[in-house]
Design a protein around this motif. Structure first.
Motif, PDB file in Angstrom:
ATOM      1  N   ILE A   2       0.840  -1.199   0.000  1.00 21.06           N
ATOM      2  CA  ILE A   2       0.000   0.000   0.000  1.00 21.06           C
ATOM      3  C   ILE A   2       0.876   1.250   0.000  1.00 21.06           C
ATOM      4  CG2 ILE A   2      -1.671   1.346   1.336  1.00 21.06           C
ATOM      5  CD1 ILE A   2      -2.969  -1.223   2.223  1.00 21.06           C
ATOM      6  N   TRP A   3       1.974   1.207   0.770  1.00 20.83           N
ATOM      7  CA  TRP A   3       2.878   2.362   0.827  1.00 20.83           C
ATOM      8  C   TRP A   3       3.453   2.650  -0.549  1.00 20.83           C
ATOM      9  CZ3 TRP A   3       7.799   3.812  -0.265  1.00 20.83           C
ATOM     10  CH2 TRP A   3       8.259   4.988   0.326  1.00 20.83           C
ATOM     11  N   LEU A   4       3.892   1.603  -1.252  1.00 22.93           N
ATOM     12  CA  LEU A   4       4.479   1.782  -2.576  1.00 22.93           C
ATOM     13  C   LEU A   4       3.440   2.301  -3.567  1.00 22.93           C
ATOM     14  CD1 LEU A   4       6.769   1.511  -4.601  1.00 22.93           C
ATOM     15  CD2 LEU A   4       6.139  -0.907  -4.893  1.00 22.93           C
ATOM     16  N   ARG A   5       2.249   1.729  -3.536  1.00 21.32           N
ATOM     17  CA  ARG A   5       1.201   2.176  -4.448  1.00 21.32           C
ATOM     18  C   ARG A   5       0.809   3.623  -4.155  1.00 21.32           C
ATOM     19  NH1 ARG A   5      -3.250  -2.611  -4.775  1.00 21.32           N
ATOM     20  NH2 ARG A   5      -3.886  -1.454  -6.632  1.00 21.32           N
ATOM     21  N   SER A   6       0.805   3.973  -2.876  1.00 20.57           N
ATOM     22  CA  SER A   6       0.486   5.354  -2.506  1.00 20.57           C
ATOM     23  C   SER A   6       1.580   6.303  -2.983  1.00 20.57           C
ATOM     24  CB  SER A   6       0.322   5.462  -0.986  1.00 20.57           C
ATOM     25  OG  SER A   6      -0.746   4.668  -0.531  1.00 20.57           O
ATOM     26  N   LEU A   7       2.833   5.873  -2.882  1.00 20.46           N
ATOM     27  CA  LEU A   7       3.941   6.700  -3.378  1.00 20.46           C
ATOM     28  C   LEU A   7       3.795   6.940  -4.875  1.00 20.46           C
ATOM     29  CD1 LEU A   7       6.706   8.085  -3.083  1.00 20.46           C
ATOM     30  CD2 LEU A   7       7.762   5.831  -3.459  1.00 20.46           C
TER      31      LEU A   7
END
Length: 246
Positions: A2-7
């Motif tokens: 989720i963190w990567l997709r949000s980035l």
């Protein structure tokens, strides 16, 4: 993940925002309506990035209730998403926003050029008079005024009282008020880097007819802009709004 997709989404979002802002600068010299299509395309691209990169779907119930000509849309405000999506859903949205936003480079210039309704919330009665005057002018141009009737962004699960602006606009324009509920804050929270996968629901309710007394309009509107309820069937009411940028 989720963190990567949000980035990736945040990179795409700001890249799209800055890119559109720079590319469309020459249109600042053109008539206002020339910016309607770019703004709609921009909003659709942001919605597309949310789905592609974050797994966020948008579901709009009750599209048939949206005004296509002059209208008042009173929408729940939980997320920055709410300040973008109406460019995609309405033909010619005129947002009611706080005056400070006009001072944001590029973005504020477009707000000024496209004649959104900037209100100085510290101006008291003068702010209300300006809102009514600008709102009537927007309606006279056939635009749809989008106002967040609680006056600020409110976290999911909370409810604050309706501010006098929407009541004054309804009385001055003699137009029905279209209430809109949403749960966008569950996905795109206030100042939240992470965008949670899921579905944003926008529920457009049938219009509240003009000519109602203030207490009746407020009561009906407060109920209609809520989407989620607790186990008692009610949404908690708080005394003061959760202050945040529009």
């Amino acid at each position: 993940m989720i963190w990567l997709r949000s980035l990736l989404f945040n990179i795409a979002f700001w890249g799209t925002t800055i890119g559109f802002g720079l590319i469309c600068l020459p249109l600042m010299l053109a008539p206002r309506r020339w910016l309607l299509l770019p703004m709609r395309v921009y909003a659709l691209i942001v919605i597309g990035w949310l789905r592609l990169l974050c797994g966020v779907r948008l579901v709009v119930d009750g599209r048939e209730n949206l005004p296509q000509g002059p209208g008042l849309v009173a929408a729940k405000h939980q997320s920055a998403f709410d300040t973008i999506v109406w460019f995609a859903l309405l033909p010619d949205a005129a947002y009611v926003l706080k005056r400070e936003l006009l001072f944001i480079p590029i973005w504020g210039w477009y707000c000024w050029k496209t004649r959104h309704i900037a209100v100085d919330r510290a101006a008291g009665a003068n702010a209300l008079r300006h809102l009514v005057k600008a709102g009537k002018a927007a309606v006279a141009e056939g635009r749809q005024v989008v106002i967040f009737p609680e006056g600020t962004r409110v976290a999911p699960g909370l409810r604050v009282g309706v501010q006098p602006g929407i009541v004054a606009l309804a009385a001055a324009t003699a137009l029905p008020v279209v209430p809109v509920a949403t749960d966008s804050g569950l996905v795109w929270g206030r100042r939240a880097f992470r965008k949670q996968p899921g579905t944003i629901t926008i529920r457009v309710r049938p219009a509240i007819p003009p000519g109602l007394s203030r207490p009746v309009l407020v009561t009906r509107l407060e109920a209609a802009i809520e989407l989620a309820e607790d186990s008692t069937g009610q949404v908690p009411l708080v005394d003061k709004p959760v202050e945040s940028p529009a």
